[in-house]
Motif scaffolding. Structure first.
Motif, PDB file in Angstrom:
ATOM      1  N   LEU A   1       0.941  -1.318   0.378  1.00 36.65           N
ATOM      2  CA  LEU A   1       0.171  -0.164   0.416  1.00 36.65           C
ATOM      3  C   LEU A   1       0.383   0.739  -0.324  1.00 36.65           C
ATOM      4  O   LEU A   1       0.733   2.162  -0.219  1.00 36.65           O
ATOM      5  CB  LEU A   1      -0.698   0.476   0.975  1.00 36.65           C
ATOM      6  CG  LEU A   1      -1.775   1.088   1.387  1.00 36.65           C
ATOM      7  CD1 LEU A   1      -3.079   0.985   0.058  1.00 36.65           C
ATOM      8  CD2 LEU A   1      -2.605   0.857   2.884  1.00 36.65           C
ATOM      9  N   TRP A   2       1.764   0.884  -0.089  1.00 32.10           N
ATOM     10  CA  TRP A   2       3.138   2.798   1.096  1.00 32.10           C
ATOM     11  C   TRP A   2       2.747   2.959  -0.444  1.00 32.10           C
ATOM     12  O   TRP A   2       3.648   4.312  -1.070  1.00 32.10           O
ATOM     13  CB  TRP A   2       4.065   2.064   1.438  1.00 32.10           C
ATOM     14  CG  TRP A   2       4.357   1.595   2.527  1.00 32.10           C
ATOM     15  CD1 TRP A   2       2.755   1.847   3.506  1.00 32.10           C
ATOM     16  CD2 TRP A   2       4.788   1.588   4.128  1.00 32.10           C
ATOM     17  NE1 TRP A   2       2.982   1.111   4.805  1.00 32.10           N
ATOM     18  CE2 TRP A   2       4.463   0.863   4.907  1.00 32.10           C
ATOM     19  CE3 TRP A   2       6.756   0.900   4.132  1.00 32.10           C
ATOM     20  CZ2 TRP A   2       4.661   1.459   5.898  1.00 32.10           C
ATOM     21  CZ3 TRP A   2       7.073   0.622   4.827  1.00 32.10           C
ATOM     22  CH2 TRP A   2       6.335   0.551   6.086  1.00 32.10           C
ATOM     23  N   SER A   3       3.548   2.267  -1.720  1.00 32.54           N
ATOM     24  CA  SER A   3       3.373   3.202  -3.035  1.00 32.54           C
ATOM     25  C   SER A   3       2.185   3.565  -3.651  1.00 32.54           C
ATOM     26  O   SER A   3       2.623   3.613  -4.919  1.00 32.54           O
ATOM     27  CB  SER A   3       4.139   1.888  -3.789  1.00 32.54           C
ATOM     28  OG  SER A   3       3.389   1.011  -4.058  1.00 32.54           O
ATOM     29  N   ASP A   4       1.465   2.985  -3.224  1.00 34.29           N
ATOM     30  CA  ASP A   4      -0.251   3.978  -3.256  1.00 34.29           C
ATOM     31  C   ASP A   4      -0.005   4.770  -3.759  1.00 34.29           C
ATOM     32  O   ASP A   4       0.254   5.872  -2.896  1.00 34.29           O
ATOM     33  CB  ASP A   4      -1.301   2.614  -3.075  1.00 34.29           C
ATOM     34  CG  ASP A   4      -2.341   3.945  -3.782  1.00 34.29           C
ATOM     35  OD1 ASP A   4      -3.426   4.198  -3.609  1.00 34.29           O
ATOM     36  OD2 ASP A   4      -3.227   2.490  -4.655  1.00 34.29           O
ATOM     37  N   ALA A   5      -0.664   5.139  -4.667  1.00 37.77           N
ATOM     38  CA  ALA A   5      -0.856   7.240  -5.764  1.00 37.77           C
ATOM     39  C   ALA A   5      -1.787   8.336  -4.140  1.00 37.77           C
ATOM     40  O   ALA A   5      -1.249   8.754  -3.803  1.00 37.77           O
ATOM     41  CB  ALA A   5      -1.118   7.062  -6.372  1.00 37.77           C
ATOM     42  N   ALA A   6      -3.120   7.052  -3.873  1.00 40.88           N
ATOM     43  CA  ALA A   6      -4.063   7.920  -2.769  1.00 40.88           C
ATOM     44  C   ALA A   6      -3.348   7.550  -1.381  1.00 40.88           C
ATOM     45  O   ALA A   6      -3.738   8.660  -0.748  1.00 40.88           O
ATOM     46  CB  ALA A   6      -4.902   7.027  -2.560  1.00 40.88           C
ATOM     47  N   PHE A   7      -2.359   6.603  -1.006  1.00 41.16           N
ATOM     48  CA  PHE A   7      -1.316   6.650   0.247  1.00 41.16           C
ATOM     49  C   PHE A   7      -0.506   7.460   0.433  1.00 41.16           C
ATOM     50  O   PHE A   7      -0.551   8.113   1.181  1.00 41.16           O
ATOM     51  CB  PHE A   7      -0.586   5.025   0.064  1.00 41.16           C
ATOM     52  CG  PHE A   7      -0.254   4.455   1.204  1.00 41.16           C
ATOM     53  CD1 PHE A   7      -0.957   4.727   2.661  1.00 41.16           C
ATOM     54  CD2 PHE A   7       0.751   5.057   2.046  1.00 41.16           C
ATOM     55  CE1 PHE A   7      -0.098   3.890   3.641  1.00 41.16           C
ATOM     56  CE2 PHE A   7       1.637   4.880   2.525  1.00 41.16           C
ATOM     57  CZ  PHE A   7       1.704   4.297   3.735  1.00 41.16           C
ATOM     58  N   ILE A   8      -0.362   7.424  -0.483  1.00 38.06           N
ATOM     59  CA  ILE A   8       0.749   9.299  -0.789  1.00 38.06           C
ATOM     60  C   ILE A   8       0.707  10.684  -0.469  1.00 38.06           C
ATOM     61  O   ILE A   8       1.454  10.950   0.705  1.00 38.06           O
ATOM     62  CB  ILE A   8       1.447   9.083  -2.030  1.00 38.06           C
ATOM     63  CG1 ILE A   8       3.080   7.576  -1.959  1.00 38.06           C
ATOM     64  CG2 ILE A   8       3.062  10.261  -1.690  1.00 38.06           C
ATOM     65  CD1 ILE A   8       4.246   7.347  -3.279  1.00 38.06           C
ATOM     66  N   ARG A   9      -0.431  11.162  -1.317  1.00 40.56           N
ATOM     67  CA  ARG A   9      -1.577  11.829  -0.718  1.00 40.56           C
ATOM     68  C   ARG A   9      -1.572  11.915   0.338  1.00 40.56           C
ATOM     69  O   ARG A   9      -1.719  12.922   1.340  1.00 40.56           O
ATOM     70  CB  ARG A   9      -2.658  12.124  -1.592  1.00 40.56           C
ATOM     71  CG  ARG A   9      -1.412  12.196  -3.594  1.00 40.56           C
ATOM     72  CD  ARG A   9      -3.439  12.734  -4.300  1.00 40.56           C
ATOM     73  NE  ARG A   9      -4.276  11.491  -4.764  1.00 40.56           N
ATOM     74  CZ  ARG A   9      -4.465  10.851  -4.953  1.00 40.56           C
ATOM     75  NH1 ARG A   9      -3.318  10.878  -5.841  1.00 40.56           N
ATOM     76  NH2 ARG A   9      -5.623   9.649  -4.643  1.00 40.56           N
ATOM     77  N   LEU A  10      -2.439  10.943   0.742  1.00 41.10           N
ATOM     78  CA  LEU A  10      -2.680  11.183   2.244  1.00 41.10           C
ATOM     79  C   LEU A  10      -1.816  11.623   3.529  1.00 41.10           C
ATOM     80  O   LEU A  10      -1.804  11.868   4.293  1.00 41.10           O
ATOM     81  CB  LEU A  10      -3.798  10.074   2.367  1.00 41.10           C
ATOM     82  CG  LEU A  10      -4.590  10.057   3.939  1.00 41.10           C
ATOM     83  CD1 LEU A  10      -4.968  11.927   4.114  1.00 41.10           C
ATOM     84  CD2 LEU A  10      -5.630   9.013   3.934  1.00 41.10           C
ATOM     85  N   LYS A  11      -0.186  10.777   3.200  1.00 37.65           N
ATOM     86  CA  LYS A  11       0.951  10.937   3.904  1.00 37.65           C
ATOM     87  C   LYS A  11       1.154  12.122   3.791  1.00 37.65           C
ATOM     88  O   LYS A  11       1.556  13.070   4.646  1.00 37.65           O
ATOM     89  CB  LYS A  11       1.887   9.709   3.636  1.00 37.65           C
ATOM     90  CG  LYS A  11       3.022   9.988   4.001  1.00 37.65           C
ATOM     91  CD  LYS A  11       4.159   9.195   3.472  1.00 37.65           C
ATOM     92  CE  LYS A  11       5.758   9.602   4.175  1.00 37.65           C
ATOM     93  NZ  LYS A  11       6.880   9.096   3.631  1.00 37.65           N
ATOM     94  N   GLN A  12       0.847  12.526   2.749  1.00 41.43           N
ATOM     95  CA  GLN A  12       1.912  13.901   2.729  1.00 41.43           C
ATOM     96  C   GLN A  12       0.574  15.328   3.189  1.00 41.43           C
ATOM     97  O   GLN A  12       1.172  16.011   4.250  1.00 41.43           O
ATOM     98  CB  GLN A  12       2.278  15.006   1.411  1.00 41.43           C
ATOM     99  CG  GLN A  12       2.388  15.844   0.604  1.00 41.43           C
ATOM    100  CD  GLN A  12       3.673  16.279   1.934  1.00 41.43           C
ATOM    101  OE1 GLN A  12       4.717  15.574   1.441  1.00 41.43           O
ATOM    102  NE2 GLN A  12       4.029  16.825   2.222  1.00 41.43           N
ATOM    103  N   GLU A  13      -0.716  15.044   3.332  1.00 40.49           N
ATOM    104  CA  GLU A  13      -1.524  15.600   3.560  1.00 40.49           C
ATOM    105  C   GLU A  13      -1.448  15.531   5.535  1.00 40.49           C
ATOM    106  O   GLU A  13      -1.351  16.665   6.140  1.00 40.49           O
ATOM    107  CB  GLU A  13      -3.022  15.259   3.829  1.00 40.49           C
ATOM    108  CG  GLU A  13      -3.488  15.675   2.468  1.00 40.49           C
ATOM    109  CD  GLU A  13      -4.617  15.200   2.320  1.00 40.49           C
ATOM    110  OE1 GLU A  13      -5.400  15.139   2.668  1.00 40.49           O
ATOM    111  OE2 GLU A  13      -5.083  15.001   0.592  1.00 40.49           O
ATOM    112  N   LEU A  14      -1.501  14.434   6.069  1.00 39.26           N
ATOM    113  CA  LEU A  14      -1.113  14.378   7.133  1.00 39.26           C
ATOM    114  C   LEU A  14       0.630  15.449   7.368  1.00 39.26           C
ATOM    115  O   LEU A  14       0.663  15.756   8.924  1.00 39.26           O
ATOM    116  CB  LEU A  14      -1.358  13.047   7.918  1.00 39.26           C
ATOM    117  CG  LEU A  14      -2.186  11.769   8.136  1.00 39.26           C
ATOM    118  CD1 LEU A  14      -1.869  10.375   7.545  1.00 39.26           C
ATOM    119  CD2 LEU A  14      -2.938  12.466   8.740  1.00 39.26           C
TER     120      LEU A  14
END
Length: 254
Positions: free
Chosen positions: A230-243
């Motif tokens: 999941l760590w390479s998923d684009a949505a995961f990366i976006r939400l990680k940046q938001e947090l």
């Protein structure tokens, strides 16, 4: 569990002003839900756990488990600290058995249950060994199993993987996920790792700097079961940046 308008201030020493740690903190953890707290260092996350566990008294507010106030009461949660905190003079099996007998199980039943679960998590060969011969990851598995087998429905896990190396930590995250998904206890989890929070949680609560309050609540949208892929998923990366942006020192409070 419901935490309602919880505040905590510690008195000052030798004429210094009092220290406000928590300010009007409110949130809930539903049955079978995995909720994670993230926030800056020193934002009061461990103090919050002490309040929930009855080790400290709040300045104001309430803590409800199954609709009943448990302020100042102990024994209502299962707790796993940052370090494994196993008793070095007891074997691995005996560490687990002790917590079960304290919870009211007979010695024979406790021994059988401990042995059965150690086999399930691949540590049956370590049952009669002492904790000091185990690796850090193995000790944390035993500590988590001890919390999992306690009768309390809510587990509070305070940065349980922070002392592990990166590879062991990833293995422990995957192991915790698989074990929790088969058991579905209610979990309140503290971590400084955004990736860990996103991988494990149903919801993430973002705390401000002290005096801390809940400034954001984020529902994690990714379906279960989850893995490190999941760590390479684009949505995961976006939400990680938001947090990450929410946790920046210059982010607006509230």
């Amino acid at each position: 569990m419901e935490v309602s308008a919880l505040s905590k201030r510690f008195p000052g020493k030798r004429g210094t002003p009092e220290k406000a740690v928590l300010d009007n903190v409110s949130f809930r953890v539903d049955d079978g839900e995995f909720v994670t707290l993230i926030g800056p260092s020193g934002s009061g996350k461990t103090t919050l756990f002490h309040l929930i566990g009855g080790l400290e008294l709040p300045t104001s507010g309430d803590i409800l488990l199954h609709g009943r106030s448990t302020v100042g009461a102990r024994g209502h949660i299962a707790y796993m600290p940052q370090q494994a905190s196993l008793m070095p003079w007891l074997t691995v099996s005996a560490n687990i058995e002790l917590s079960l007998t304290i919870a009211g199980l007979g010695k024979r039943e406790a021994r059988g249950l401990a042995r059965d679960w150690l086999a399930r998590i691949g540590l049956d060969a370590a049952a009669d060994q002492y904790p000091d011969v185990l690796s850090g990851g193995m000790q944390q598995r035993v500590s988590f199993l001890r919390a999992l087998l306690s009768p309390q429905r809510l587990m509070c896990l305070d940065e349980p993987f922070s002392a592990l190396d990166a590879l062991t930590r990833q293995h422990m995250q995957a192991w915790l996920l698989s074990l929790w998904e088969s058991n579905r206890r209610s979990v309140l989890f503290v971590t400084h790792s955004i990736e860990e929070a996103l991988l494990l949680s149903d919801r993430i609560l973002v705390m401000s700097a002290a005096p801390a309050s809940i400034v954001r609540e984020v529902a994690v949208p990714f379906p279960r079961p989850r893995s490190e892929a999941l760590w390479s998923d684009a949505a995961f990366i976006r939400l990680k940046q938001e947090l990450y942006d929410m946790l920046r020192p210059d982010a607006a409070r509230g």
